[in-house]
Structure formats: C-alpha cells, structure tokens
Design a protein around this motif. Structure first.
Motif, PDB file in Angstrom:
ATOM      1  N   PRO A 143       0.770  -1.189  -0.048  1.00 54.14           N
ATOM      2  CA  PRO A 143       0.085  -0.018   0.030  1.00 54.14           C
ATOM      3  C   PRO A 143       0.937   1.185   0.042  1.00 54.14           C
ATOM      4  CG  PRO A 143      -0.755  -1.631   1.690  1.00 54.14           C
ATOM      5  CD  PRO A 143       0.552  -1.985   1.238  1.00 54.14           C
ATOM      6  N   GLY A 144       0.686   2.058  -0.741  1.00 49.01           N
ATOM      7  CA  GLY A 144       1.423   3.443  -0.741  1.00 49.01           C
ATOM      8  C   GLY A 144       2.282   3.652  -2.000  1.00 49.01           C
ATOM      9  N   PHE A 145       2.727   2.388  -2.455  1.00 51.48           N
ATOM     10  CA  PHE A 145       4.053   2.461  -3.467  1.00 51.48           C
ATOM     11  C   PHE A 145       3.492   3.211  -4.540  1.00 51.48           C
ATOM     12  CE2 PHE A 145       5.393   0.769  -7.164  1.00 51.48           C
ATOM     13  CZ  PHE A 145       6.739   0.655  -7.120  1.00 51.48           C
ATOM     14  N   THR A 146       4.446   3.728  -5.039  1.00 54.22           N
ATOM     15  CA  THR A 146       4.673   4.752  -6.346  1.00 54.22           C
ATOM     16  C   THR A 146       5.886   4.473  -6.808  1.00 54.22           C
ATOM     17  OG1 THR A 146       5.218   6.880  -4.879  1.00 54.22           O
ATOM     18  CG2 THR A 146       2.927   6.510  -5.271  1.00 54.22           C
ATOM     19  N   TYR A 147       6.002   4.523  -8.016  1.00 59.77           N
ATOM     20  CA  TYR A 147       7.359   4.507  -8.862  1.00 59.77           C
ATOM     21  C   TYR A 147       8.218   5.925  -8.360  1.00 59.77           C
ATOM     22  CZ  TYR A 147       5.727   0.737 -11.572  1.00 59.77           C
ATOM     23  OH  TYR A 147       5.429  -0.623 -11.895  1.00 59.77           O
ATOM     24  N   GLY A 148       8.012   6.606  -7.969  1.00 62.85           N
ATOM     25  CA  GLY A 148       8.534   7.991  -7.447  1.00 62.85           C
ATOM     26  C   GLY A 148       9.151   7.616  -6.093  1.00 62.85           C
ATOM     27  N   THR A 149       8.676   6.920  -5.065  1.00 67.02           N
ATOM     28  CA  THR A 149       9.134   6.562  -4.029  1.00 67.02           C
ATOM     29  C   THR A 149      10.356   5.406  -4.224  1.00 67.02           C
ATOM     30  OG1 THR A 149       7.168   6.817  -2.819  1.00 67.02           O
ATOM     31  CG2 THR A 149       8.585   5.537  -1.786  1.00 67.02           C
ATOM     32  N   ALA A 150      10.078   4.448  -5.112  1.00 68.30           N
ATOM     33  CA  ALA A 150      10.953   3.437  -5.264  1.00 68.30           C
ATOM     34  C   ALA A 150      12.218   4.025  -6.134  1.00 68.30           C
ATOM     35  CB  ALA A 150      10.419   2.642  -6.245  1.00 68.30           C
ATOM     36  N   PHE A 151      11.941   5.122  -6.830  1.00 64.61           N
ATOM     37  CA  PHE A 151      13.125   5.901  -7.475  1.00 64.61           C
ATOM     38  C   PHE A 151      13.809   6.628  -6.492  1.00 64.61           C
ATOM     39  CE2 PHE A 151      15.048   9.469  -9.575  1.00 64.61           C
ATOM     40  CZ  PHE A 151      15.359   9.016 -10.860  1.00 64.61           C
ATOM     41  N   ALA A 152      13.300   7.404  -5.438  1.00 69.96           N
ATOM     42  CA  ALA A 152      13.791   7.899  -4.292  1.00 69.96           C
ATOM     43  C   ALA A 152      14.565   6.996  -3.494  1.00 69.96           C
ATOM     44  CB  ALA A 152      12.991   8.800  -3.576  1.00 69.96           C
ATOM     45  N   ILE A 153      14.084   6.106  -3.081  1.00 73.59           N
ATOM     46  CA  ILE A 153      14.680   4.903  -2.199  1.00 73.59           C
ATOM     47  C   ILE A 153      16.155   4.384  -3.187  1.00 73.59           C
ATOM     48  CG2 ILE A 153      14.942   2.696  -1.257  1.00 73.59           C
ATOM     49  CD1 ILE A 153      11.659   3.224  -0.475  1.00 73.59           C
ATOM     50  N   SER A 154      16.031   3.900  -4.098  1.00 77.03           N
ATOM     51  CA  SER A 154      17.136   3.457  -5.100  1.00 77.03           C
ATOM     52  C   SER A 154      18.092   4.615  -5.159  1.00 77.03           C
ATOM     53  CB  SER A 154      16.676   3.158  -6.278  1.00 77.03           C
ATOM     54  OG  SER A 154      15.765   2.103  -6.311  1.00 77.03           O
ATOM     55  N   GLY A 155      17.717   5.794  -5.196  1.00 72.95           N
ATOM     56  CA  GLY A 155      18.716   6.804  -5.533  1.00 72.95           C
ATOM     57  C   GLY A 155      19.274   7.349  -4.183  1.00 72.95           C
ATOM     58  N   LEU A 156      18.688   6.939  -3.222  1.00 71.81           N
ATOM     59  CA  LEU A 156      19.425   7.206  -1.927  1.00 71.81           C
ATOM     60  C   LEU A 156      20.496   6.178  -1.469  1.00 71.81           C
ATOM     61  CD1 LEU A 156      16.473   8.520   0.453  1.00 71.81           C
ATOM     62  CD2 LEU A 156      18.638   9.870  -0.416  1.00 71.81           C
ATOM     63  N   ARG A 157      19.921   4.943  -2.007  1.00 74.42           N
ATOM     64  CA  ARG A 157      20.870   3.813  -1.841  1.00 74.42           C
ATOM     65  C   ARG A 157      22.453   3.805  -2.828  1.00 74.42           C
ATOM     66  NH1 ARG A 157      17.213  -1.349  -2.346  1.00 74.42           N
ATOM     67  NH2 ARG A 157      16.227  -1.479  -0.218  1.00 74.42           N
ATOM     68  N   MET A 158      22.452   4.525  -3.674  1.00 71.08           N
ATOM     69  CA  MET A 158      23.247   4.493  -4.641  1.00 71.08           C
ATOM     70  C   MET A 158      24.660   4.897  -4.071  1.00 71.08           C
ATOM     71  SD  MET A 158      22.538   3.283  -7.443  1.00 71.08           S
ATOM     72  CE  MET A 158      21.435   2.157  -6.339  1.00 71.08           C
ATOM     73  N   PRO A 159      24.974   5.908  -3.398  1.00 67.46           N
ATOM     74  CA  PRO A 159      26.363   6.310  -2.439  1.00 67.46           C
ATOM     75  C   PRO A 159      26.757   4.976  -1.887  1.00 67.46           C
ATOM     76  CG  PRO A 159      24.895   8.065  -2.173  1.00 67.46           C
ATOM     77  CD  PRO A 159      23.958   7.173  -2.708  1.00 67.46           C
ATOM     78  N   MET A 160      26.007   4.452  -1.167  1.00 68.69           N
ATOM     79  CA  MET A 160      26.223   3.169  -0.435  1.00 68.69           C
ATOM     80  C   MET A 160      26.817   2.002  -1.326  1.00 68.69           C
ATOM     81  SD  MET A 160      27.199   1.828   2.878  1.00 68.69           S
ATOM     82  CE  MET A 160      26.325   2.949   3.898  1.00 68.69           C
ATOM     83  N   ILE A 161      25.995   1.662  -2.187  1.00 68.04           N
ATOM     84  CA  ILE A 161      26.433   0.753  -3.195  1.00 68.04           C
ATOM     85  C   ILE A 161      27.664   1.151  -4.007  1.00 68.04           C
ATOM     86  CG2 ILE A 161      25.746  -0.661  -5.119  1.00 68.04           C
ATOM     87  CD1 ILE A 161      22.827  -0.262  -4.192  1.00 68.04           C
ATOM     88  N   MET A 162      27.637   2.446  -4.605  1.00 65.20           N
ATOM     89  CA  MET A 162      29.093   2.617  -5.254  1.00 65.20           C
ATOM     90  C   MET A 162      30.210   2.874  -4.474  1.00 65.20           C
ATOM     91  SD  MET A 162      27.891   2.817  -8.262  1.00 65.20           S
ATOM     92  CE  MET A 162      29.684   3.587  -8.813  1.00 65.20           C
ATOM     93  N   LEU A 163      29.900   3.038  -3.350  1.00 64.29           N
ATOM     94  CA  LEU A 163      31.247   3.060  -2.310  1.00 64.29           C
ATOM     95  C   LEU A 163      31.960   1.569  -2.291  1.00 64.29           C
ATOM     96  CD1 LEU A 163      32.779   5.094  -0.370  1.00 64.29           C
ATOM     97  CD2 LEU A 163      31.376   4.041   1.583  1.00 64.29           C
ATOM     98  N   GLN A 164      30.936   0.578  -2.229  1.00 69.18           N
ATOM     99  CA  GLN A 164      31.535  -0.838  -2.406  1.00 69.18           C
ATOM    100  C   GLN A 164      32.305  -1.064  -3.650  1.00 69.18           C
ATOM    101  OE1 GLN A 164      31.063  -2.169   0.450  1.00 69.18           O
ATOM    102  NE2 GLN A 164      30.182  -0.422   1.251  1.00 69.18           N
TER     103      GLN A 164
END
Length: 360
Positions: free
Chosen positions: A44-65
C-alpha cells in the motif's frame, strides 16, 4: 617528466575514472530500481517515485563498495588507451620512465580514495539511513511479524527478568527498530509475554513501543504505546545492532572511544575506520596491479589473457581484503593489521613486478 605531460596523464586518468563511475552508477541504479520495484509493487502506498527515491538514496552506499573495482578498471583503461595511441612509447623515447608516468595515475587514485572516504562515505551513511526509513514506512502496516531468522537478536537482563529482542529492520544506528518483537521471560526462563511493536525507540532506561500487540495467556491486546524497562546503554545497542557502514567516517572515532569506555571491543567500528583510512592506498595498489598487465599492451602485443589476469588479480586482492577484514572484526587479528596487510602486500607485489620488468 614535465608538468604539461604529467597533467595530461593525470586528467586522462580522472576523465576515464569519472566515466567508469558514472556508467557503473547508471547500471547499478537500473538494477536496484528494477529489483526494488518488483519487491514493493504490491505494498500500500507504493509509487514509482518512492521507489526511485529509495534507489537513489542507496546509490552512494552501493557505489562505495565498487570504488576498488572502479580504480582498477580505470587504471587499466587509462594505460591501455595511452599505449594504443603510442603515447607511452613516445614518452619512453623522450626518456620518461615507467615510474614517472605512473605517478599521475597513482596520485589520481589516491585523490579518488580520499574523495570516497571524505565525501562519498558520509553522504552514503546518511542517505542509506533515509532510504531504510522510507522503505520501512512503505512496508509498515503490512505485517508486524518477525521471522525466526531475524537478525540480530539481543538479550537484555533486568531485575524483573530477561527479554529477547528481535526486529525486521534496524534504524538510526541501532537506536530505532521497525517491526520489533519483545519476548519477556520469567526468572525460570519461560516466555510469559510477547509484544510486537511497529516501532521501538531506545530511551533512557526503557524501550518505547508504538502500535503494540501484546500476547499473554492466549489473549491478544492492542495498545497504542507501551514501555519495557532496560539497562542497555545506547553505546552498547549501537555496537551490537548498528552496521558500521551506516556510521559516517568522521563519527567513527568517537563511537569507538565511547564503546570501549563501556568495556566493549568495538571491533566492527574499528575495522570499518581502519579500512576507510587504508582505502586510498588500496586504490594505489590497484593501480600498480593494473600497470603490471597494461603498460606494454600495444608495444609487446599482449593478449587479452594478460588483461584478464590483471582483473583476476584485482578481484583476488579484494576477496583477500574482505576475508582479512572478517578476521579483524572477529578479533583474531588487530584491526590495523587486517586493514593494511593486503594493501602493503599488493603494493610490494606491484612494485616488485615493475622493478623486474622495467629496471631489471
């Protein structure tokens, strides 16, 4: 080697590194966004904008690896491109040694490591915490259950009895839990009560529970808030529950000092700090490994097998680094030794190989 030629080699390395980093970032983002959307589409409450934001916030941590691999591939690509244009051949004919034209690449790798530790790491820690909160809010209300393999579980002891605590998600560096379960034990060690909370916050002397379901004597009762006494200190909870990767580099020394003042080893935090300190020099070691297989590619007609050997050597170095890091976290070896031994060994290997090939 003059300043002009050195600057040219340096900016060639920087340009290729940026392209590798941006290209890998785009690829990883697409993969993570697709995977996250597939897991959360029905919530409930899922939007592609929310998924886009979550993935974008994850990127610095993943790229650091991925930073060590970006350093390896960019160094190999830089040297191969210089060789295929015969620029290194011309530089050698002008009396420039391998050590001189490798120096700009090593300086670039060192600066890339410093930038990763000083800028990307703090940004990654804060952004990843936000992404966890957003995903937890997205999943809230679906289920308060905690699976048997929820990790980690901790056990607190108080005068009233023991309590076993588990949670689906650990937030705010261990001071907040989502979908938490509290199993209250009597002095005989039997479970007498279970409390499932949508959120649990560690306060001074107690856990504050919100949206709680209380299971006792076969009955279920829902309450808005509840409390469970605790003697746990925030420093202990952070040392046990917080992932070291979620703590910014500049905050790690203070966390380590406070944790050790409470008698805790804080090996995980110390290992993370020492690994970040050694990261710039690890990238220099990666550059030397890349040089062992890339500098003579065009002039000597090296096959793709040699390039593959360099890639495998870089991956082997990374695997050894992760393995030794695990030994440091477990306390089998000092964290400083675990962080620096792979770097020093890789540098000695690269320098020895280059001395033998170039000056031998």
């Amino acid at each position: 080697m003059g300043w002009t030629l050195g600057r040219y080699f340096f900016f060639r390395y920087v340009t290729i590194t940026i392209w590798f980093f941006v290209g890998l970032l785009a690829l990883v983002f697409l993969i993570d966004f697709t995977e996250l959307s597939g897991r959360t589409t029905g919530l409930p409450g899922f939007t592609y904008g929310t998924a886009f934001a979550i993935s974008g916030l994850r990127m610095p941590m993943i790229m650091l690896q991925t930073v060590p691999f970006v350093g390896l591939f960019s160094a190999m690509a830089t040297l191969v491109s210089l060789n295929r244009r015969y620029e290194l051949v011309i530089a050698r004919s002008a009396g420039v040694s391998a050590w001189q034209f490798l120096l700009p690449c090593c300086i670039g790798a060192l600066l890339f490591g410093v930038l990763s530790v000083g800028v990307i790491n703090p940004m990654a820690a804060y952004a990843f915490s936000w992404s966890e909160k957003m995903e937890t809010q997205l999943r809230s209300g679906k289920s308060n259950t905690v699976s048997a393999d929820a990790e980690p579980w901790i056990r607190q002891k108080t005068s009233s009895g023991d309590t076993i605590i588990g949670a689906r998600a650990i937030l705010n560096q261990g001071l907040e839990m989502a979908d938490a379960a509290f199993f209250v034990l009597n002095p005989q060690g039997d479970i007498v009560e279970r409390k499932d909370a949508a959120h649990a916050y560690l306060r001074d002397g107690y856990w504050e529970l919100q949206n709680v379901k209380v299971f006792r004597d076969g009955n279920i009762q829902s309450v808005a808030t509840d409390r469970i006494p605790t003697d746990l200190k925030p420093e202990f909870v952070q040392e046990r529950l917080a992932r070291p990767e979620t703590i910014p580099f500049y905050d790690l020394p203070g966390k380590i000092e406070v944790a050790r003042s409470f008698g805790l080893k804080a090996n995980a935090f110390a290992m993370q700090f020492d690994s970040l300190v050694a990261l710039p020099f690890l990238l220099v070691a990666m550059t030397l490994i890349a040089a062992t297989v890339s500098m003579r590619f065009a002039r000597m007609g090296q096959s793709a097998t040699m390039i593959l050997g360099g890639v495998l050597a870089g991956f082997l170095l990374y695997v050894v680094t992760v393995l030794v890091k695990a030994f440091g976290v477990a306390g089998f070896v000092p964290t400083v030794v675990a962080a620096w031994v792979p770097v020093v060994v890789a540098m000695f290997f690269g320098v020895t190989f280059l001395l033998y090939k170039e000056d031998g």
